[in-house]
Design a protein around this motif. Structure first.
Motif, mmCIF file in Angstrom:
data_model
loop_
_atom_site.group_PDB
_atom_site.id
_atom_site.type_symbol
_atom_site.label_atom_id
_atom_site.label_comp_id
_atom_site.label_asym_id
_atom_site.label_seq_id
_atom_site.Cartn_x
_atom_site.Cartn_y
_atom_site.Cartn_z
ATOM 1 N N LEU A 105 35.650 46.481 -16.533
ATOM 2 C CA LEU A 105 35.736 45.623 -15.345
ATOM 3 C C LEU A 105 34.803 46.128 -14.241
ATOM 4 N N GLU A 106 34.748 47.443 -14.069
ATOM 5 C CA GLU A 106 33.896 47.979 -13.003
ATOM 6 C C GLU A 106 32.415 47.864 -13.370
ATOM 7 N N ASP A 157 31.458 44.401 -12.409
ATOM 8 C CA ASP A 157 31.236 44.283 -10.968
ATOM 9 C C ASP A 157 29.977 45.014 -10.499
ATOM 10 N N GLY A 158 29.370 45.777 -11.402
ATOM 11 C CA GLY A 158 28.201 46.552 -11.006
ATOM 12 C C GLY A 158 28.544 47.857 -10.317
ATOM 13 N N SER A 159 29.838 48.225 -10.329
ATOM 14 C CA SER A 159 30.240 49.486 -9.694
ATOM 15 C C SER A 159 29.917 50.679 -10.586
ATOM 16 N N ARG A 195 35.462 56.491 -11.690
ATOM 17 C CA ARG A 195 34.597 57.052 -10.648
ATOM 18 C C ARG A 195 35.280 58.168 -9.867
ATOM 19 N N ARG A 212 47.465 45.631 -9.677
ATOM 20 C CA ARG A 212 47.093 44.981 -8.414
ATOM 21 C C ARG A 212 45.578 44.757 -8.342
ATOM 22 N N ASP A 213 44.800 45.809 -8.604
ATOM 23 C CA ASP A 213 43.354 45.722 -8.437
ATOM 24 C C ASP A 213 42.677 44.942 -9.551
ATOM 25 N N PHE A 257 45.988 41.203 -10.397
ATOM 26 C CA PHE A 257 46.402 40.367 -9.268
ATOM 27 C C PHE A 257 45.204 39.938 -8.408
ATOM 28 N N MET A 258 44.459 40.919 -7.908
ATOM 29 C CA MET A 258 43.383 40.588 -6.972
ATOM 30 C C MET A 258 42.256 39.795 -7.625
ATOM 31 N N ARG A 259 41.951 40.131 -8.879
ATOM 32 C CA ARG A 259 40.879 39.393 -9.562
ATOM 33 C C ARG A 259 41.303 37.958 -9.842
ATOM 34 N N VAL A 267 43.520 36.209 -8.043
ATOM 35 C CA VAL A 267 43.497 35.507 -6.759
ATOM 36 C C VAL A 267 42.053 35.197 -6.346
ATOM 37 N N PHE A 268 41.186 36.171 -6.526
ATOM 38 C CA PHE A 268 39.771 36.019 -6.180
ATOM 39 C C PHE A 268 39.176 34.816 -6.917
ATOM 40 N N LYS A 295 37.951 31.536 -5.025
ATOM 41 C CA LYS A 295 36.503 31.300 -5.051
ATOM 42 C C LYS A 295 36.194 29.934 -5.651
#
Lengths: 402, 78
Positions: free
Chosen positions: A133-134, A137-139, A167, A296-297, A300-302, A304-305, A309
């Motif tokens: 997932l990261e 996102d390019g993280s 990370r 959550r990260d 949930f947040m993805r 909702v995002f 969007k």
């Protein structure tokens, strides 16, 4: 043949601390012996799967090759393109082994479980999926095989968390804490080990599991055979199994955190006085925190995002309600494909929806707030959680359907 | 409008009260911001400043006060 299950008995701790001593001395003098750390990690993982658990050893090797190829392949792909379908396919492939193992329980595919299953598969899947997932996102931009292996096969947290993030972990593992900080970590480690002994061995294993739980459970079964499935004996079963769950699991987490500290890695804490929560939302910020934050990260947040969007749903309240239910249902399914895990997930999803509605109501109206209402809130939250743990425990399944 | 005022305005709208006198207060700690409103914040910042702020870049220790959000946005605008 020697087989060592993580944190299972006093012998394990003696062997573990002896093995970690050279590492600790190195860290004290400002050196991190990376190779030694990896050898110790691998040796303890090997001993977990030695003897009659050898098939789990093969399973983890196969699993690691699979995840290696996926994460490496996806990092290479991501440098050139960023197609959503590819991302979903890679994520699903990373979850596939865990999914098949979970599926093998209700379908009785014992050969699948033997072939793919091993202790810690859930926690390794969280690590790998988090990386994918990261990377999406390019993280995370580069695939470093050495750091990938160290992250995935970091031994202290392999069997039951806490769930670390790539990370954060890499920042720790590629540096050395200064002496003052390391000594403070060791001090905490000693305290956590002893607190863990108290929680896990004394309160959970001795008091609840070998003393209280067998008694109240057999009384509940006896009473249910006369008065039907809803017996008052379920109340002590509920509190005893709920508290046992906390002391057992929090104890394990303390062992894992303490061991990581000795190795100079500041793995995040997993519990923060969960039974003092004033509402269900707060509870999930204090209970099995690394799991609920992961959800959550990453869920949930993805979720909702995505909805916001794409503007699929206008109402903010509907969006968050859907996300709560979806998030907790996934968590329920992750625990296993049994009705009681799924109901447990749904229970918490609906609970969070109700909780949010209450918080909105409280914001609009002038609800009295004082020491007494706070105590009442803690009491209600505690009991709601205990009911959910009774469902989670699976005892009702035994009592009602077996 | 400067970045600072615009961020404060976005935060005020999402939180539903004026936060300009608590620029260094942790809004996760105080419960003013939760996961839902965080996503709203990221989306608003994305469209307002045309920056990429993916969910996994969002580290709660680095985004927890109005001033830190302003600093983040300024660094992302570059």
């Amino acid at each position: 043949m020697l087989n060592l299950q993580p944190y299972a008995d006093p012998k394990y701790f003696v062997i573990l601390l002896l093995a970690l001593a050279p590492l600790a001395i190195g860290l004290y003098f400002g050196k991190r012996f990376a190779w030694y750390e990896v050898i110790v990690s691998f040796a303890f993982i090997f001993l977990m799967f030695n003897g009659k658990k050898y098939h789990e050893g093969y399973a983890i090797i196969g699993f690691m090759i699979w995840q290696w190829l996926l994460v490496w392949g996806y990092t290479l792909y991501r440098k050139k393109a960023n197609n959503t379908v590819v991302f979903y396919v890679v994520t699903l492939l990373a979850i596939l082994p865990l999914f098949l193992v979970k599926l093998s329980a209700p379908t009785h595919w014992t050969h699948v479980a033997t072939l793919l299953g091993f202790l810690g598969i859930s926690y390794l899947t969280f690590r790998s999926v988090g990386m994918i997932l990261e990377t999406r996102d390019g993280s995370i931009k580069e695939f470093n095989p050495w750091l990938f292996l160290r992250f995935m096969l970091f031994m202290p947290t392999i069997s039951s968390g806490p769930i670390d993030r790539y990370r954060r972990f890499i920042a720790d593992v590629t540096s050395v804490p200064d002496r003052d900080k390391y000594l403070k970590m060791l001090e905490k480690a000693v305290w956590y080990f002893f607190l863990g002994f108290l929680y896990n061995f004394v309160i959970s294993a001795y008091f609840f599991q070998s003393f209280v739980l067998p008694q109240v459970k057999s009384l509940a079964i006896e009473s249910a055979s006369v008065h039907g499935g809803l017996t008052w004996w379920l109340v002590p079963v509920m509190y005893a199994s709920g508290l046992n769950l906390f002391f057992n699991f929090a104890g394990y987490s303390l062992f894992a955190v303490a061991t990581s500290y000795v190795m100079g890695i500041e793995v995040p804490m997993n519990f923060n006085k969960p039974f003092l929560s004033k509402n269900l939302k707060e509870f999930w910020n204090r209970w099995h925190m690394t799991l609920s934050f992961w959800f959550r990260d990453y869920i949930f947040m993805r979720f909702v995002f995505l909805i916001m969007k794409k503007k699929w749903i206008k109402s903010r309240v509907t969006t968050s309600n859907l996300a709560y239910i979806f998030n907790m249902l996934v968590m329920g399914f992750w625990h296993g494909l049994h009705w009681y895990y799924i109901v447990y997930g749904l229970f918490h999803g609906v609970g969070l929806v109700i909780n949010d509605a209450w918080l909105r109501y409280k914001k609009k109206h002038n609800v009295p707030h004082n020491k007494f209402t706070e105590a009442l809130a803690i009491f209600i939250t505690f009991n709601v959680v205990m009911v959910s743990f009774l469902i989670f425990d699976g005892f009702l399944d035994k009592l009602w359907f077996k | 409008m400067a970045v600072k005022e615009e961020v404060v305005e976005i935060l005020n709208t999402i939180i539903g009260e004026d936060i300009s006198d608590q620029m260094d207060d942790d809004f996760f700690e105080s419960g003013l911001l939760d996961s839902m409103s965080t996503v709203e914040l990221l989306l608003d910042l994305e469209s307002k400043f045309n920056i990429q702020a993916p969910v996994s870049e969002f580290n709660r220790d680095e985004w927890n006060t109005p001033n830190k959000v302003i600093a983040k946005v300024e660094s992302l605008i570059g």
